[in-house]
Motif scaffolding. Structure first.
Motif, PDB file in Angstrom:
ATOM      1  N   ILE A  32       0.830  -1.203   0.000  1.00 46.41           N
ATOM      2  CA  ILE A  32       0.000   0.000   0.000  1.00 46.41           C
ATOM      3  C   ILE A  32       0.863   1.250   0.000  1.00 46.41           C
ATOM      4  O   ILE A  32       0.575   2.223  -0.682  1.00 46.41           O
ATOM      5  N   ASP A  33       1.955   1.212   0.785  1.00 46.77           N
ATOM      6  CA  ASP A  33       2.796   2.392   0.943  1.00 46.77           C
ATOM      7  C   ASP A  33       4.221   1.957   1.231  1.00 46.77           C
ATOM      8  O   ASP A  33       4.448   0.922   1.869  1.00 46.77           O
ATOM      9  N   VAL A  34       5.197   2.743   0.766  1.00 46.30           N
ATOM     10  CA  VAL A  34       6.609   2.498   1.034  1.00 46.30           C
ATOM     11  C   VAL A  34       7.147   3.680   1.818  1.00 46.30           C
ATOM     12  O   VAL A  34       7.040   4.825   1.384  1.00 46.30           O
ATOM     13  N   VAL A  41       7.529  -1.002   4.852  1.00 46.16           N
ATOM     14  CA  VAL A  41       6.445  -1.038   3.873  1.00 46.16           C
ATOM     15  C   VAL A  41       5.143  -1.369   4.595  1.00 46.16           C
ATOM     16  O   VAL A  41       5.146  -2.045   5.625  1.00 46.16           O
ATOM     17  N   VAL A  42       4.032  -0.887   4.044  1.00 42.54           N
ATOM     18  CA  VAL A  42       2.700  -1.217   4.560  1.00 42.54           C
ATOM     19  C   VAL A  42       2.072  -2.165   3.550  1.00 42.54           C
ATOM     20  O   VAL A  42       1.949  -1.836   2.369  1.00 42.54           O
ATOM     21  N   VAL A  49      -3.134  -3.594  13.524  1.00 39.29           N
ATOM     22  CA  VAL A  49      -3.052  -3.058  14.876  1.00 39.29           C
ATOM     23  C   VAL A  49      -4.364  -2.340  15.173  1.00 39.29           C
ATOM     24  O   VAL A  49      -5.049  -1.870  14.268  1.00 39.29           O
ATOM     25  N   THR A  50      -4.715  -2.281  16.468  1.00 37.67           N
ATOM     26  CA  THR A  50      -5.913  -1.548  16.861  1.00 37.67           C
ATOM     27  C   THR A  50      -5.489  -0.178  17.356  1.00 37.67           C
ATOM     28  O   THR A  50      -4.496  -0.045  18.074  1.00 37.67           O
ATOM     29  N   LYS A  51      -6.215   0.826  16.945  1.00 39.10           N
ATOM     30  CA  LYS A  51      -5.911   2.196  17.324  1.00 39.10           C
ATOM     31  C   LYS A  51      -7.152   2.798  17.966  1.00 39.10           C
ATOM     32  O   LYS A  51      -8.245   2.729  17.409  1.00 39.10           O
ATOM     33  N   HIS A  52      -6.977   3.370  19.154  1.00 40.10           N
ATOM     34  CA  HIS A  52      -8.079   4.016  19.855  1.00 40.10           C
ATOM     35  C   HIS A  52      -8.107   5.478  19.450  1.00 40.10           C
ATOM     36  O   HIS A  52      -7.143   6.202  19.659  1.00 40.10           O
ATOM     37  N   GLU A  68     -10.319   1.560  15.912  1.00 34.20           N
ATOM     38  CA  GLU A  68     -10.120   1.275  14.494  1.00 34.20           C
ATOM     39  C   GLU A  68      -8.999   0.261  14.346  1.00 34.20           C
ATOM     40  O   GLU A  68      -8.079   0.225  15.152  1.00 34.20           O
ATOM     41  N   THR A  69      -9.068  -0.553  13.314  1.00 33.78           N
ATOM     42  CA  THR A  69      -7.960  -1.457  12.985  1.00 33.78           C
ATOM     43  C   THR A  69      -7.443  -1.086  11.608  1.00 33.78           C
ATOM     44  O   THR A  69      -8.219  -0.821  10.690  1.00 33.78           O
ATOM     45  N   HIS A  70      -6.137  -1.051  11.483  1.00 29.41           N
ATOM     46  CA  HIS A  70      -5.518  -0.785  10.185  1.00 29.41           C
ATOM     47  C   HIS A  70      -4.134  -1.409  10.155  1.00 29.41           C
ATOM     48  O   HIS A  70      -3.609  -1.850  11.181  1.00 29.41           O
ATOM     49  N   GLU A  71      -3.530  -1.434   8.962  1.00 27.72           N
ATOM     50  CA  GLU A  71      -2.233  -2.059   8.780  1.00 27.72           C
ATOM     51  C   GLU A  71      -1.123  -1.146   9.300  1.00 27.72           C
ATOM     52  O   GLU A  71      -1.135   0.053   9.062  1.00 27.72           O
ATOM     53  N   ALA A  72      -0.144  -1.735   9.979  1.00 28.18           N
ATOM     54  CA  ALA A  72       1.027  -0.999  10.443  1.00 28.18           C
ATOM     55  C   ALA A  72       2.209  -1.390   9.559  1.00 28.18           C
ATOM     56  O   ALA A  72       2.215  -2.463   8.955  1.00 28.18           O
ATOM     57  N   PRO A  73       3.222  -0.524   9.468  1.00 27.92           N
ATOM     58  CA  PRO A  73       4.367  -0.860   8.621  1.00 27.92           C
ATOM     59  C   PRO A  73       5.211  -1.990   9.195  1.00 27.92           C
ATOM     60  O   PRO A  73       5.297  -2.153  10.410  1.00 27.92           O
TER      61      PRO A  73
END
Length: 120
Positions: A32-34, A41-42, A49-52, A68-73
């Motif tokens: 997704i991202d470098v 890299v993502v 990871v969960t983010k409050h 929220e949950t999203h991808e971490a690098p």
């Protein structure tokens, strides 16, 4: 020097805990991202990871926030580009080719997937 892993590449996680043990080793996904400055890299679907997020108000007055949950690098050394022919992780090399554009010949470096073996 060209980049070995670029945005949009299909990569596979080659280190860390296996998927049976709750890790991501062996999982494939697109980049997704470098983050070049930190060599990370993502990858989609990897390293969730969960983010409050603090509750706030948008301009319309709706409340936003929660978990929220999203991808971490992850570090670039823990992923390998997937060979399009075999579907296995492989190393990336560069070769010099001559390309003709607008009637002029120009030498450019082109990425290619090396032969994928069992050791990766």
């Amino acid at each position: 020097m060209g980049a070995k892993i670029k945005k949009g590449d299909l990569v596979e996680v080659i280190s860390g805990p296996s998927q049976e043990r709750g890790g991501y080793k062996g999982k494939q996904g697109h980049v997704i991202d470098v983050l070049a400055e930190s060599d990370r890299v993502v990858v989609e679907g990897v390293n969730y990871v969960t983010k409050h997020v603090r509750q706030g108000q948008s301009s319309r007055g709706t409340k936003e926030g929660g978990i929220e949950t999203h991808e971490a690098p992850i570090h670039v050394s823990n992923v390998a580009v997937v060979d399009p022919e075999t579907g296995k992780p492989t190393r990336v090399g560069f070769r010099v080719e001559e390309v003709e554009r607008d009637g002029k010949k120009k030498t450019v470096r082109v990425r290619y997937a090396k032969k994928s073996g069992k050791d990766l």
